[in-house]
Motif scaffolding. Structure first.
Motif, PDB file in Angstrom:
ATOM      1  N   VAL A 174       0.869  -1.191   0.000  1.00 22.10           N
ATOM      2  CA  VAL A 174       0.000   0.000   0.000  1.00 22.10           C
ATOM      3  C   VAL A 174       0.898   1.231   0.000  1.00 22.10           C
ATOM      4  CG1 VAL A 174      -1.734   1.326   1.282  1.00 22.10           C
ATOM      5  CG2 VAL A 174      -1.858  -1.177   1.277  1.00 22.10           C
ATOM      6  N   SER A 175       0.751   2.061  -1.032  1.00 23.56           N
ATOM      7  CA  SER A 175       1.539   3.294  -1.096  1.00 23.56           C
ATOM      8  C   SER A 175       0.583   4.481  -1.158  1.00 23.56           C
ATOM      9  CB  SER A 175       2.435   3.266  -2.340  1.00 23.56           C
ATOM     10  OG  SER A 175       2.814   4.580  -2.673  1.00 23.56           O
ATOM     11  N   PHE A 176       0.664   5.327  -0.142  1.00 24.48           N
ATOM     12  CA  PHE A 176      -0.206   6.509  -0.092  1.00 24.48           C
ATOM     13  C   PHE A 176       0.004   7.359  -1.342  1.00 24.48           C
ATOM     14  CE2 PHE A 176      -0.926  10.948   1.505  1.00 24.48           C
ATOM     15  CZ  PHE A 176      -2.283  10.836   1.750  1.00 24.48           C
ATOM     16  N   SER A 177       1.254   7.550  -1.733  1.00 22.52           N
ATOM     17  CA  SER A 177       1.502   8.429  -2.885  1.00 22.52           C
ATOM     18  C   SER A 177       1.000   7.787  -4.178  1.00 22.52           C
ATOM     19  CB  SER A 177       2.977   8.810  -2.967  1.00 22.52           C
ATOM     20  OG  SER A 177       3.747   7.656  -3.047  1.00 22.52           O
ATOM     21  N   GLU A 178       1.183   6.466  -4.323  1.00 26.03           N
ATOM     22  CA  GLU A 178       0.706   5.836  -5.569  1.00 26.03           C
ATOM     23  C   GLU A 178      -0.819   5.733  -5.627  1.00 26.03           C
ATOM     24  OE1 GLU A 178       2.738   2.149  -6.418  1.00 26.03           O
ATOM     25  OE2 GLU A 178       4.672   3.202  -6.279  1.00 26.03           O
ATOM     26  N   LEU A 179      -1.452   5.571  -4.483  1.00 25.14           N
ATOM     27  CA  LEU A 179      -2.921   5.504  -4.495  1.00 25.14           C
ATOM     28  C   LEU A 179      -3.507   6.845  -4.937  1.00 25.14           C
ATOM     29  CD1 LEU A 179      -3.774   3.548  -1.219  1.00 25.14           C
ATOM     30  CD2 LEU A 179      -4.098   2.752  -3.566  1.00 25.14           C
ATOM     31  N   GLY A 180      -2.856   7.935  -4.511  1.00 23.61           N
ATOM     32  CA  GLY A 180      -3.315   9.261  -4.931  1.00 23.61           C
ATOM     33  C   GLY A 180      -4.568   9.727  -4.223  1.00 23.61           C
ATOM     34  N   VAL A 181      -4.845   9.144  -3.039  1.00 28.73           N
ATOM     35  CA  VAL A 181      -5.989   9.618  -2.251  1.00 28.73           C
ATOM     36  C   VAL A 181      -5.517  10.758  -1.347  1.00 28.73           C
ATOM     37  CG1 VAL A 181      -7.196   7.398  -2.262  1.00 28.73           C
ATOM     38  CG2 VAL A 181      -5.580   7.897  -0.427  1.00 28.73           C
ATOM     39  N   GLN A 182      -6.487  11.488  -0.759  1.00 28.14           N
ATOM     40  CA  GLN A 182      -6.084  12.585   0.130  1.00 28.14           C
ATOM     41  C   GLN A 182      -6.058  12.150   1.595  1.00 28.14           C
ATOM     42  OE1 GLN A 182      -8.449  13.696  -2.552  1.00 28.14           O
ATOM     43  NE2 GLN A 182      -6.425  13.883  -3.472  1.00 28.14           N
ATOM     44  N   MET A 183      -6.777  11.060   1.905  1.00 31.75           N
ATOM     45  CA  MET A 183      -6.766  10.562   3.282  1.00 31.75           C
ATOM     46  C   MET A 183      -6.818   9.033   3.257  1.00 31.75           C
ATOM     47  SD  MET A 183      -9.263  12.933   5.527  1.00 31.75           S
ATOM     48  CE  MET A 183     -10.205  14.031   4.518  1.00 31.75           C
ATOM     49  N   LEU A 184      -6.147   8.438   4.252  1.00 31.67           N
ATOM     50  CA  LEU A 184      -6.062   6.971   4.310  1.00 31.67           C
ATOM     51  C   LEU A 184      -6.137   6.536   5.778  1.00 31.67           C
ATOM     52  CD1 LEU A 184      -5.323   4.732   2.086  1.00 31.67           C
ATOM     53  CD2 LEU A 184      -3.048   4.767   3.106  1.00 31.67           C
ATOM     54  N   SER A 185      -7.015   5.570   6.076  1.00 31.63           N
ATOM     55  CA  SER A 185      -7.146   5.086   7.460  1.00 31.63           C
ATOM     56  C   SER A 185      -6.372   3.794   7.677  1.00 31.63           C
ATOM     57  CB  SER A 185      -8.611   4.798   7.797  1.00 31.63           C
ATOM     58  OG  SER A 185      -9.372   5.974   7.740  1.00 31.63           O
TER      59      SER A 185
END
Ligand code: PLP
Length: 362
Positions: A174-185
């Motif tokens: 899981v990569s926050f930057s690759e997902l491109g979402v603004q928030m992640l839980s």
């Protein structure tokens, strides 16, 4: 005992326990205190923040520690003013319930495989939502949504996008930057860390409205004296999850492949979302005309821990909302049994489980 309920929670890792222990005994300082014990606690939190950030490829400064996935989800849904909210039809109750309090909510449908189709996203965008929450991986079926693709479309339309990655983290990359979402839980106890600890990752462009007001901890975004030992444990669990990700993934996937190939030989068994990309550890199946609740209790008597649908829903007799959203009939949805594996499980445990299922005459 055979523990096949790892989506409900995981056994705390011995190294995690050891890392936490000093912070429950001698290092009891309040991280806001300026003296030595306070500084030790504060720096331990910052190390944990780096460890969690590294697991999900996000800047440490964008991680806010919370009391768990539930708080992270509630914080996300309360973080910004919005006019029109949209959530998927298979979200966890910690998204569904706060969303129920909102006035304008669209529920995005999933297909029979549990996936949100691209035409549903196109239709949704026409309704002009300004905030959308879709889970990365489902806790009951293990179904994985194409979050990065969806996020790209939402970005083009200025829609803020939150993803619940509580079940995905530690099982798939899981990569926050690759997902491109603004928030992640995120949640600690799903990755062999302690319960009562989690995080919300927030894009630096967002200025959020905190849920908890008080002493201004976590850069004013989540007040309350930090649960130092739990945060340290979460950090250690994240470090281990990162270094062992490949091994854990392969081990769970091999066990799941064996389990499913054996289950498929049984004529009365249906595996839900069988042909959809899923977490490597999750199998949701039903035995025709046998209630999942009965199977769960019978397995429990034999020392096997599974779940029927989601852990929170297993006290009620209602069929799984996730399966209903996938178009499964209530009668069949009531047969659901969830096996969620860990890298600690073994081939022998899977085979023993299969023998017991066979003894039900399926
Ligand atoms: N989101 C999902 C998908 C979950 O499976 C869970 C827990 O089961 C949560 C959120 C809530 O996390 P926590 O138990 O840390 O509050």
């Amino acid at each position: 005992m055979i523990y096949f309920d790892n989506n409900a929670t995981t056994q705390i890792d011995e190294c995690v326990f050891e890392a936490m222990s000093p912070f429950l005994k001698t290092m009891y300082g309040n991280p806001s205190s300026v003296h030595r014990l306070g500084r030790i606690a504060k720096s331990a939190i910052e190390i944990a923040r780096e460890q969690v950030a590294s697991l999900i490829d996000a800047p440490a400064s964008q991680i806010i520690f919370t009391s768990g996935g539930t708080e992270a989800n509630n914080l996300a849904l309360n973080a910004l003013p919005f006019n029109q909210l949209a959530i998927s039809g298979t979200e966890h109750s910690s998204i569904f319930e706060p969303a129920n309090r909102c006035e304008n909510v669209n529920v995005i449908p999933v297909n029979a495989g549990g996936i949100i189709e691209s035409r549903s996203i196109d239709e949704l965008i026409e309704n002009r939502p300004d905030f959308v929450s879709i889970m990365l991986a489902n806790n009951e079926t293990g179904v994985i949504q194409s979050i990065a693709e969806i996020a790209k479309q939402f970005r083009e339309h200025g829609i803020v996008f939150h993803a619940d990655a509580v079940q995905a983290v530690g099982k798939i990359p899981v990569s926050f930057s690759e997902l491109g979402v603004q928030m992640l839980s995120l949640s600690s106890h799903k990755i062999y860390g302690p319960k009562g600890c989690g995080a919300l990752v927030i894009d630096k462009s967002l200025k959020i409205n905190p849920l908890l007001l008080g002493g201004g901890q976590e850069k004013n975004q989540r007040s309350g004296t930090e649960n130092v030992a739990a945060i340290v444990g979460f950090g250690k669990a994240a470090e281990l999850a990162k270094s062992e990700l490949e091994f854990r993934h392969v081990t769970m996937f091999e066990l799941r492949t064996l389990l499913e190939s054996e289950l498929e030989k049984l004529p009365r068994v249906t595996i839900f979302a069988k042909n959809t990309p899923r977490l490597p550890n999750t199998v949701l199946f039903g035995i025709d005309k046998i209630e999942g609740e009965w199977v769960l209790l019978t397995l429990d008597q034999k020392g096997i821990c599974v779940s029927s649908g989601s852990a929170c829903a297993s006290e009620g007799k209602e069929p799984s909302q996730v399966l209903l959203a996938m178009g499964v009939l209530p009668e069949q949805a009531k047969t659901a049994i969830r096996v969620s594996l860990s890298h600690h499980n073994t081939t022998a445990e899977v085979l023993q489980f299969i023998e017991i299922i066979k003894s039900f005459g399926v």
